[in-house]
Scaffold this motif. Structure first.
Motif, mmCIF file in Angstrom:
data_model
loop_
_atom_site.group_PDB
_atom_site.id
_atom_site.type_symbol
_atom_site.label_atom_id
_atom_site.label_comp_id
_atom_site.label_asym_id
_atom_site.label_seq_id
_atom_site.Cartn_x
_atom_site.Cartn_y
_atom_site.Cartn_z
ATOM 1 N N ALA A 9 45.793 36.005 31.797
ATOM 2 C CA ALA A 9 44.983 36.309 30.611
ATOM 3 C C ALA A 9 43.549 36.724 30.957
ATOM 4 C CB ALA A 9 44.983 35.118 29.651
ATOM 5 N N PRO A 10 42.872 36.056 31.921
ATOM 6 C CA PRO A 10 41.500 36.497 32.228
ATOM 7 C C PRO A 10 41.424 37.940 32.721
ATOM 8 C CG PRO A 10 41.896 34.298 33.098
ATOM 9 C CD PRO A 10 43.216 34.820 32.647
ATOM 10 N N PHE A 11 42.491 38.457 33.315
ATOM 11 C CA PHE A 11 42.489 39.823 33.815
ATOM 12 C C PHE A 11 42.703 40.842 32.687
ATOM 13 C CE2 PHE A 11 43.580 37.207 37.429
ATOM 14 C CZ PHE A 11 42.902 37.790 38.480
ATOM 15 N N ALA A 12 43.068 40.378 31.499
ATOM 16 C CA ALA A 12 43.375 41.279 30.398
ATOM 17 C C ALA A 12 42.150 41.609 29.557
ATOM 18 C CB ALA A 12 44.460 40.664 29.516
ATOM 19 N N ARG A 13 40.996 41.089 29.952
ATOM 20 C CA ARG A 13 39.774 41.487 29.274
ATOM 21 C C ARG A 13 39.413 42.897 29.723
ATOM 22 N NH1 ARG A 13 35.279 37.512 30.668
ATOM 23 N NH2 ARG A 13 34.164 38.898 29.271
ATOM 24 N N ASP A 14 38.166 43.283 29.589
ATOM 25 C CA ASP A 14 37.821 44.667 29.907
ATOM 26 C C ASP A 14 37.336 44.858 31.337
ATOM 27 O OD1 ASP A 14 35.461 43.338 29.545
ATOM 28 O OD2 ASP A 14 34.588 44.769 28.138
ATOM 29 N N GLY A 15 37.548 43.877 32.218
ATOM 30 C CA GLY A 15 37.225 44.065 33.627
ATOM 31 C C GLY A 15 38.214 45.022 34.278
ATOM 32 N N LEU A 16 37.712 45.897 35.124
ATOM 33 C CA LEU A 16 38.567 46.905 35.738
ATOM 34 C C LEU A 16 39.155 46.473 37.070
ATOM 35 C CD1 LEU A 16 36.388 50.110 35.126
ATOM 36 C CD2 LEU A 16 38.563 49.551 34.032
ATOM 37 N N HIS A 17 38.463 45.596 37.792
ATOM 38 C CA HIS A 17 38.796 45.392 39.188
ATOM 39 C C HIS A 17 39.281 43.983 39.518
ATOM 40 C CE1 HIS A 17 35.528 48.616 39.395
ATOM 41 N NE2 HIS A 17 36.672 49.224 39.589
ATOM 42 N N LEU A 18 39.946 43.892 40.647
ATOM 43 C CA LEU A 18 40.297 42.620 41.264
ATOM 44 C C LEU A 18 40.370 42.846 42.762
ATOM 45 C CD1 LEU A 18 44.109 41.772 41.038
ATOM 46 C CD2 LEU A 18 43.210 44.080 40.978
ATOM 47 N N ARG A 19 40.466 41.762 43.499
ATOM 48 C CA ARG A 19 40.657 41.867 44.950
ATOM 49 C C ARG A 19 42.060 41.382 45.295
ATOM 50 N NH1 ARG A 19 35.931 38.712 47.758
ATOM 51 N NH2 ARG A 19 36.010 37.477 45.850
ATOM 52 N N LEU A 20 42.753 42.165 46.100
ATOM 53 C CA LEU A 20 44.036 41.756 46.639
ATOM 54 C C LEU A 20 43.799 41.079 47.983
ATOM 55 C CD1 LEU A 20 46.155 44.983 45.986
ATOM 56 C CD2 LEU A 20 45.778 43.043 44.454
ATOM 57 N N ALA A 21 44.412 39.920 48.187
ATOM 58 C CA ALA A 21 44.329 39.196 49.453
ATOM 59 C C ALA A 21 45.689 39.315 50.137
ATOM 60 C CB ALA A 21 43.965 37.731 49.217
ATOM 61 N N LEU A 22 45.762 40.149 51.166
ATOM 62 C CA LEU A 22 47.040 40.532 51.765
ATOM 63 C C LEU A 22 47.263 39.775 53.067
ATOM 64 C CD1 LEU A 22 46.676 44.373 51.188
ATOM 65 C CD2 LEU A 22 47.664 42.647 49.657
ATOM 66 N N VAL B 185 48.033 45.249 32.601
ATOM 67 C CA VAL B 185 48.303 43.826 32.744
ATOM 68 C C VAL B 185 48.958 43.326 31.458
ATOM 69 C CG1 VAL B 185 45.954 43.222 31.998
ATOM 70 C CG2 VAL B 185 47.313 41.563 33.288
ATOM 71 N N ASP B 186 49.973 42.495 31.604
ATOM 72 C CA ASP B 186 50.694 41.905 30.466
ATOM 73 C C ASP B 186 50.722 40.390 30.681
ATOM 74 O OD1 ASP B 186 52.461 40.960 28.567
ATOM 75 O OD2 ASP B 186 53.918 42.581 28.838
ATOM 76 N N PRO B 187 49.734 39.665 30.139
ATOM 77 C CA PRO B 187 49.681 38.218 30.366
ATOM 78 C C PRO B 187 50.922 37.486 29.862
ATOM 79 C CG PRO B 187 47.601 39.011 29.475
ATOM 80 C CD PRO B 187 48.585 40.135 29.349
ATOM 81 N N ALA B 188 51.487 37.930 28.742
ATOM 82 C CA ALA B 188 52.659 37.242 28.198
ATOM 83 C C ALA B 188 53.841 37.324 29.140
ATOM 84 C CB ALA B 188 53.022 37.827 26.830
ATOM 85 N N ALA B 189 54.003 38.480 29.785
ATOM 86 C CA ALA B 189 55.105 38.655 30.737
ATOM 87 C C ALA B 189 54.735 38.173 32.137
ATOM 88 C CB ALA B 189 55.510 40.130 30.792
ATOM 89 N N GLY B 190 53.445 37.923 32.372
ATOM 90 C CA GLY B 190 53.002 37.504 33.705
ATOM 91 C C GLY B 190 53.100 38.610 34.731
ATOM 92 N N THR B 191 52.831 39.859 34.298
ATOM 93 C CA THR B 191 52.943 40.986 35.215
ATOM 94 C C THR B 191 51.673 41.833 35.200
ATOM 95 O OG1 THR B 191 53.974 42.387 33.536
ATOM 96 C CG2 THR B 191 55.450 41.121 34.971
ATOM 97 N N MET B 192 51.470 42.536 36.300
ATOM 98 C CA MET B 192 50.307 43.390 36.480
ATOM 99 C C MET B 192 50.719 44.605 37.293
ATOM 100 S SD MET B 192 46.837 42.482 38.627
ATOM 101 C CE MET B 192 46.272 41.243 37.464
#
Length: 349
Positions: A139-152, A189-196
């Motif tokens: 849910a926090p990613f579904a606001r209007d923020g564009l970015h995230l960091r992937l930790a690979l 991003v779809d918080p309800a489905a838990g997918t991005m």
């Protein structure tokens, strides 16, 4: 303890130093250098609105006062780490002198870190890869923020995730367990489905492209964020970027309010190789081809950027180009800092 309007308690801190005014001046100078908005600027106090919370600094004779007002514990944690990183960049010896009012996070994963799994990787066009991800609490990613960091995680090793050290800061694995950290745009991003969904420009070089090429359904990765970079809000938008900015431009176009007017420019090697994106009726979309000698700066120089007070210019490309564009918009086009967002998405080495 002070409580913010959102109902979450503010985090307060104090840095014991007789150089509080100097530290404050350096923080403000760093913000102005990248056109970061500074509000309530007074000789001894400033407020920085980050999009996920507001950081207040107040310089007193023997201390720098800090107050963080955020809408969640995870965002407060991220902003506290940002403050400490800025102080550390100025003088590492000052970091241990910062005392916080709120308890430090306990053991376990940092509040802004999630363990995710790959659902699949596809190629919407030859130069891009689309990574589908599942993760909890999106849910926090579904606001209007564009970015995230992937930790690979490193190839062939069981992943070791970050923890929290005694100072309440993220402790990242090192050596052969070190994670590759890469900043990308959240395409959907779809918080309800838990997918991005994350779209990545596939230039064929570097650790991220290698990880994407090898990724299989079920593979683990970490998500850090959400990060910065917020939707520009204005009646008239000018969006411009190279391939690395295309996913962000596409998401901004998806979120544009009805009636928004403007222009979106995307510079690519070959205009026929870009993934399809849609623009609302009032925004003209144009793909520029480097093979034909077209470039962002030339087209932007000819554009009407819209009326003062009702416009926003968003630009993202290689760092040196971004720095030159920031100066151009300010000095040649007369834009105020609040009327533009300029970011260097990569560095040409």
């Amino acid at each position: 303890m002070v409580t913010s309007p959102s109902g979450h308690p503010d985090v307060t801190g104090r840095l014991a130093t007789r150089r509080a005014g100097l530290v404050l001046d350096q923080v403000v100078a760093a913000c102005h250098e990248i056109d970061y908005p500074v509000r309530d600027a007074r000789p001894r106090a400033v407020a920085l609105d980050t999009g996920i919370g507001v950081i207040h600094f107040t310089a007193r004779p023997a201390e720098l006062g800090i107050r963080i007002a955020a809408d969640s514990a995870a965002n407060a944690f991220m902003l506290r780490e940002s403050v400490l990183a800025r102080i550390e960049a100025l003088d590492p010896a000052l970091v241990p002198a910062v005392a916080w009012s709120a308890p430090l996070p306990g053991p376990g994963l940092p509040p802004n870190f999630r363990v995710a799994r790959v659902l699949g990787v596809t190629a919407p066009c030859p130069s891009f890869r689309r990574v589908e991800i599942s993760a909890p609490d999106l849910a926090p990613f579904a606001r209007d923020g564009l970015h995230l960091r992937l930790a690979l995680p490193p190839a062939g090793r069981r992943p070791v995730w970050p923890g929290i050290d005694a100072a309440g800061r993220t402790r990242w694995p090192s050596g052969p367990d070190a994670l590759h950290i890469a900043v990308y745009t959240i395409r959907r991003v779809d918080p309800a489905a838990g997918t991005m969904t994350v779209d990545a420009f596939h230039h064929g070089r570097g650790a991220t492209c290698a990880w994407i090429d090898a990724a299989r359904p079920g593979d683990p990765l970490g998500l850090v964020g959400p990060g910065g970079g917020w939707y520009p809000r204005a009646p008239h938008l000018t969006l411009a970027g190279d391939e690395t900015a295309l996913p962000a431009i596409a998401r901004i176009l998806d979120a544009a309010a009805p009636g928004t007017t403007g222009t979106a420019l995307v510079e690519v090697d070959d205009a026929g190789a870009a993934p399809p994106i849609q623009a609302p009726p009032g925004i003209a979309l144009r793909l520029l081809s480097r093979a034909r000698g077209e470039c962002l700066e030339d087209d932007l120089a000819r554009l009407d950027l819209g009326p003062a007070g009702g416009r926003h210019v968003w630009f993202a490309a290689e760092k040196a180009r971004a720095q030159a564009m920031r100066r151009h918009l300010r000095d040649a086009r007369g834009l105020q800092s609040a009327e533009s967002t300029v970011a260097g998405y990569w560095v040409d080495r």
